[in-house]
Design a protein around this motif. Structure first.
Motif, PDB file in Angstrom:
ATOM      1  N   TRP A  41       0.718  -1.358   0.047  1.00  0.00           N
ATOM      2  CA  TRP A  41      -0.020  -0.061  -0.031  1.00  0.00           C
ATOM      3  C   TRP A  41       0.970   1.285  -0.070  1.00  0.00           C
ATOM      4  CZ3 TRP A  41      -0.932   4.180   2.861  1.00  0.00           C
ATOM      5  CH2 TRP A  41      -1.974   5.071   2.746  1.00  0.00           C
ATOM      6  N   LEU A  42       1.939   1.162   0.876  1.00  0.00           N
ATOM      7  CA  LEU A  42       2.871   2.467   0.830  1.00  0.00           C
ATOM      8  C   LEU A  42       3.670   2.580  -0.407  1.00  0.00           C
ATOM      9  CD1 LEU A  42       4.042   1.839   4.590  1.00  0.00           C
ATOM     10  CD2 LEU A  42       2.847   3.767   3.713  1.00  0.00           C
ATOM     11  N   ARG A  43       3.992   1.350  -0.986  1.00  0.00           N
ATOM     12  CA  ARG A  43       4.836   1.381  -2.420  1.00  0.00           C
ATOM     13  C   ARG A  43       3.802   2.100  -3.444  1.00  0.00           C
ATOM     14  NH1 ARG A  43       8.274   3.014  -5.290  1.00  0.00           N
ATOM     15  NH2 ARG A  43       8.869   1.607  -7.146  1.00  0.00           N
ATOM     16  N   SER A  44       2.504   1.492  -3.539  1.00  0.00           N
ATOM     17  CA  SER A  44       1.762   1.938  -4.649  1.00  0.00           C
ATOM     18  C   SER A  44       1.368   3.429  -4.488  1.00  0.00           C
ATOM     19  CB  SER A  44       0.343   1.337  -4.496  1.00  0.00           C
ATOM     20  OG  SER A  44      -0.490   1.590  -3.372  1.00  0.00           O
ATOM     21  N   ARG A  45       1.816   4.065  -3.295  1.00  0.00           N
ATOM     22  CA  ARG A  45       1.372   5.488  -3.026  1.00  0.00           C
ATOM     23  C   ARG A  45       2.671   6.520  -2.847  1.00  0.00           C
ATOM     24  NH1 ARG A  45      -2.467   2.694  -2.037  1.00  0.00           N
ATOM     25  NH2 ARG A  45      -4.464   3.085  -2.034  1.00  0.00           N
ATOM     26  N   ALA A  46       3.944   5.846  -3.473  1.00  0.00           N
ATOM     27  CA  ALA A  46       5.277   6.266  -3.391  1.00  0.00           C
ATOM     28  C   ALA A  46       5.628   6.907  -2.159  1.00  0.00           C
ATOM     29  CB  ALA A  46       5.275   7.585  -4.614  1.00  0.00           C
ATOM     30  N   MET A  47       5.219   6.294  -1.251  1.00  0.00           N
ATOM     31  CA  MET A  47       5.615   6.554   0.093  1.00  0.00           C
ATOM     32  C   MET A  47       7.044   5.687   0.587  1.00  0.00           C
ATOM     33  SD  MET A  47       2.056   7.028   2.140  1.00  0.00           S
ATOM     34  CE  MET A  47       0.968   7.988   1.475  1.00  0.00           C
ATOM     35  N   VAL A  48       7.219   4.588   0.120  1.00  0.00           N
ATOM     36  CA  VAL A  48       8.629   3.879  -0.016  1.00  0.00           C
ATOM     37  C   VAL A  48       9.137   3.616  -1.325  1.00  0.00           C
ATOM     38  CG1 VAL A  48       7.913   2.922   2.525  1.00  0.00           C
ATOM     39  CG2 VAL A  48       7.442   1.735   0.207  1.00  0.00           C
ATOM     40  N   SER A  49      10.315   3.836  -1.295  1.00  0.00           N
ATOM     41  CA  SER A  49      11.161   3.453  -2.543  1.00  0.00           C
ATOM     42  C   SER A  49      11.202   2.114  -3.076  1.00  0.00           C
ATOM     43  CB  SER A  49      12.641   4.130  -2.424  1.00  0.00           C
ATOM     44  OG  SER A  49      13.341   3.219  -1.660  1.00  0.00           O
ATOM     45  N   ALA A  50      11.476   1.838  -4.194  1.00  0.00           N
ATOM     46  CA  ALA A  50      11.645   0.558  -4.831  1.00  0.00           C
ATOM     47  C   ALA A  50      12.581  -0.433  -3.926  1.00  0.00           C
ATOM     48  CB  ALA A  50      12.011   0.562  -6.223  1.00  0.00           C
ATOM     49  N   ARG A  51      13.767   0.157  -3.588  1.00  0.00           N
ATOM     50  CA  ARG A  51      14.620  -0.387  -2.802  1.00  0.00           C
ATOM     51  C   ARG A  51      14.231  -0.665  -1.240  1.00  0.00           C
ATOM     52  NH1 ARG A  51      18.936   1.533   0.864  1.00  0.00           N
ATOM     53  NH2 ARG A  51      20.887   0.346   0.557  1.00  0.00           N
ATOM     54  N   GLN A  52      13.498   0.080  -0.759  1.00  0.00           N
ATOM     55  CA  GLN A  52      12.852  -0.096   0.563  1.00  0.00           C
ATOM     56  C   GLN A  52      11.858  -0.973   0.482  1.00  0.00           C
ATOM     57  OE1 GLN A  52      11.552   3.830   1.316  1.00  0.00           O
ATOM     58  NE2 GLN A  52      13.317   4.209   2.731  1.00  0.00           N
ATOM     59  N   PHE A  53      11.024  -1.364  -0.535  1.00  0.00           N
ATOM     60  CA  PHE A  53      10.035  -2.204  -0.780  1.00  0.00           C
ATOM     61  C   PHE A  53      10.808  -3.516  -0.853  1.00  0.00           C
ATOM     62  CE2 PHE A  53       7.172  -4.672  -3.869  1.00  0.00           C
ATOM     63  CZ  PHE A  53       6.041  -4.693  -2.823  1.00  0.00           C
ATOM     64  N   GLU A  54      11.570  -3.860  -1.740  1.00  0.00           N
ATOM     65  CA  GLU A  54      12.415  -5.019  -2.066  1.00  0.00           C
ATOM     66  C   GLU A  54      12.965  -5.441  -0.576  1.00  0.00           C
ATOM     67  OE1 GLU A  54      13.870  -8.322  -3.542  1.00  0.00           O
ATOM     68  OE2 GLU A  54      12.619  -7.019  -4.587  1.00  0.00           O
ATOM     69  N   ALA A  55      13.575  -4.515   0.114  1.00  0.00           N
ATOM     70  CA  ALA A  55      14.189  -5.044   1.476  1.00  0.00           C
ATOM     71  C   ALA A  55      13.085  -5.559   2.192  1.00  0.00           C
ATOM     72  CB  ALA A  55      14.883  -3.759   2.200  1.00  0.00           C
ATOM     73  N   GLY A  56      11.822  -4.743   2.266  1.00  0.00           N
ATOM     74  CA  GLY A  56      10.540  -5.204   3.269  1.00  0.00           C
ATOM     75  C   GLY A  56      10.194  -6.604   2.807  1.00  0.00           C
ATOM     76  N   GLU A  57      10.067  -6.760   1.622  1.00  0.00           N
ATOM     77  CA  GLU A  57       9.679  -8.063   0.898  1.00  0.00           C
ATOM     78  C   GLU A  57      10.597  -9.236   1.207  1.00  0.00           C
ATOM     79  OE1 GLU A  57       6.576  -9.013  -0.609  1.00  0.00           O
ATOM     80  OE2 GLU A  57       5.927  -7.110   0.266  1.00  0.00           O
ATOM     81  N   ARG A  58      11.749  -9.002   0.977  1.00  0.00           N
ATOM     82  CA  ARG A  58      12.707 -10.108   1.354  1.00  0.00           C
ATOM     83  C   ARG A  58      12.699 -10.279   2.685  1.00  0.00           C
ATOM     84  NH1 ARG A  58      18.749  -9.382  -1.449  1.00  0.00           N
ATOM     85  NH2 ARG A  58      18.018  -9.304  -3.626  1.00  0.00           N
ATOM     86  N   LEU A  59      12.506  -9.313   3.691  1.00  0.00           N
ATOM     87  CA  LEU A  59      12.483  -9.841   5.233  1.00  0.00           C
ATOM     88  C   LEU A  59      11.021 -10.496   5.350  1.00  0.00           C
ATOM     89  CD1 LEU A  59      13.600  -9.091   8.135  1.00  0.00           C
ATOM     90  CD2 LEU A  59      12.077  -7.138   7.934  1.00  0.00           C
ATOM     91  N   ARG A  60      10.189 -10.029   4.827  1.00  0.00           N
ATOM     92  CA  ARG A  60       8.740 -10.803   5.017  1.00  0.00           C
ATOM     93  C   ARG A  60       8.879 -12.243   4.461  1.00  0.00           C
ATOM     94  NH1 ARG A  60       4.302 -11.855   2.093  1.00  0.00           N
ATOM     95  NH2 ARG A  60       4.982 -10.500   0.275  1.00  0.00           N
ATOM     96  N   GLY A  61       9.647 -12.521   3.410  1.00  0.00           N
ATOM     97  CA  GLY A  61       9.925 -13.822   2.581  1.00  0.00           C
ATOM     98  C   GLY A  61      10.612 -14.720   3.743  1.00  0.00           C
ATOM     99  N   ASP A  62      11.607 -14.262   4.304  1.00  0.00           N
ATOM    100  CA  ASP A  62      12.348 -14.918   5.338  1.00  0.00           C
ATOM    101  C   ASP A  62      11.481 -15.178   6.503  1.00  0.00           C
ATOM    102  OD1 ASP A  62      14.631 -15.036   4.097  1.00  0.00           O
ATOM    103  OD2 ASP A  62      15.563 -13.206   4.767  1.00  0.00           O
ATOM    104  N   TYR A  63      10.753 -14.180   6.986  1.00  0.00           N
ATOM    105  CA  TYR A  63       9.740 -14.506   8.207  1.00  0.00           C
ATOM    106  C   TYR A  63       8.878 -15.612   7.914  1.00  0.00           C
ATOM    107  CZ  TYR A  63       6.306 -13.244  11.717  1.00  0.00           C
ATOM    108  OH  TYR A  63       5.474 -13.352  12.742  1.00  0.00           O
ATOM    109  N   GLU A  64       8.418 -15.632   6.528  1.00  0.00           N
ATOM    110  CA  GLU A  64       7.173 -16.702   6.351  1.00  0.00           C
ATOM    111  C   GLU A  64       8.055 -18.184   6.226  1.00  0.00           C
ATOM    112  OE1 GLU A  64       5.076 -15.059   3.054  1.00  0.00           O
ATOM    113  OE2 GLU A  64       3.945 -13.474   4.432  1.00  0.00           O
ATOM    114  N   ARG A  65       9.392 -17.881   5.538  1.00  0.00           N
ATOM    115  CA  ARG A  65       9.842 -19.057   5.189  1.00  0.00           C
ATOM    116  C   ARG A  65      10.314 -19.795   6.533  1.00  0.00           C
ATOM    117  NH1 ARG A  65      12.623 -16.211   1.625  1.00  0.00           N
ATOM    118  NH2 ARG A  65      11.612 -16.279  -0.333  1.00  0.00           N
TER     119      ARG A  65
END
Length: 162
Positions: A41-65
């Motif tokens: 949601w924050l990414r779609s409204r340009a409140m976080v950068s693509a780099r920050q979004f990728e970092a968050g997705e990697r962290l969430r992926g590790d959390y779920e794995r």
């Protein structure tokens, strides 16, 4: 995935509350995607950068794995046949990928730092909205996006993202 739902809000964005005099406020409805994560949601409204979004997705992926989320249902994995007293008390060993994901998650959270890890976990991993996380942490309104941005920058540095 899109899961759309109608939500009623007033002119201030508050969901269905009455004013101090007991009268109901004028309400309008909006369509929201309840399957969307707060980070996307924050990414779609340009409140976080693509780099920050990728970092968050990697962290969430590790959390779920690593399967760190609390279980809400019964475990359905087959248990090994226990032979003897010691075998019945022995817990199941987690897989190597699960252990590696837990180590990556712990290292990334440590890389964010103790003051930033709480908002990072709440928004990225637990899926809380920024406003809810701010309130539960006792922070001032609108401070969460700034702190989350700093935390995501540190995690991106930790992961070595360009």
């Amino acid at each position: 995935m899109r899961m759309l739902a109608e939500r009623s809000i007033d002119e201030l964005g508050v969901i269905g509350k009455a004013d101090p005099h007991g009268r109901a406020r004028a309400v309008r409805s909006v369509t929201v995607n309840i399957a969307e994560s707060p980070l996307s949601w924050l990414r779609s409204r340009a409140m976080v950068s693509a780099r920050q979004f990728e970092a968050g997705e990697r962290l969430r992926g590790d959390y779920e794995r690593a399967q760190l989320a609390p279980r809400v249902t019964m475990r359905w994995e087959p248990t090994p046949a226990a032979r003897g007293r010691r075998a019945a008390d022995a817990p199941l060993d987690p897989t190597d990928s699960q252990l590696a994901a837990k180590q990556r998650f712990d290292a990334a959270i440590a890389g964010a730092g103790p003051g930033l890890a709480d908002i990072l976990w709440r928004v990225v991993c637990a899926g809380e909205g920024v406003a809810v996380a701010e309130k539960s942490l006792g922070w001032p309104v609108r401070s969460g996006k700034l702190v989350l941005g700093l935390a995501l920058d540190r995690v991106a540095d930790h992961y070595g993202l360009p």
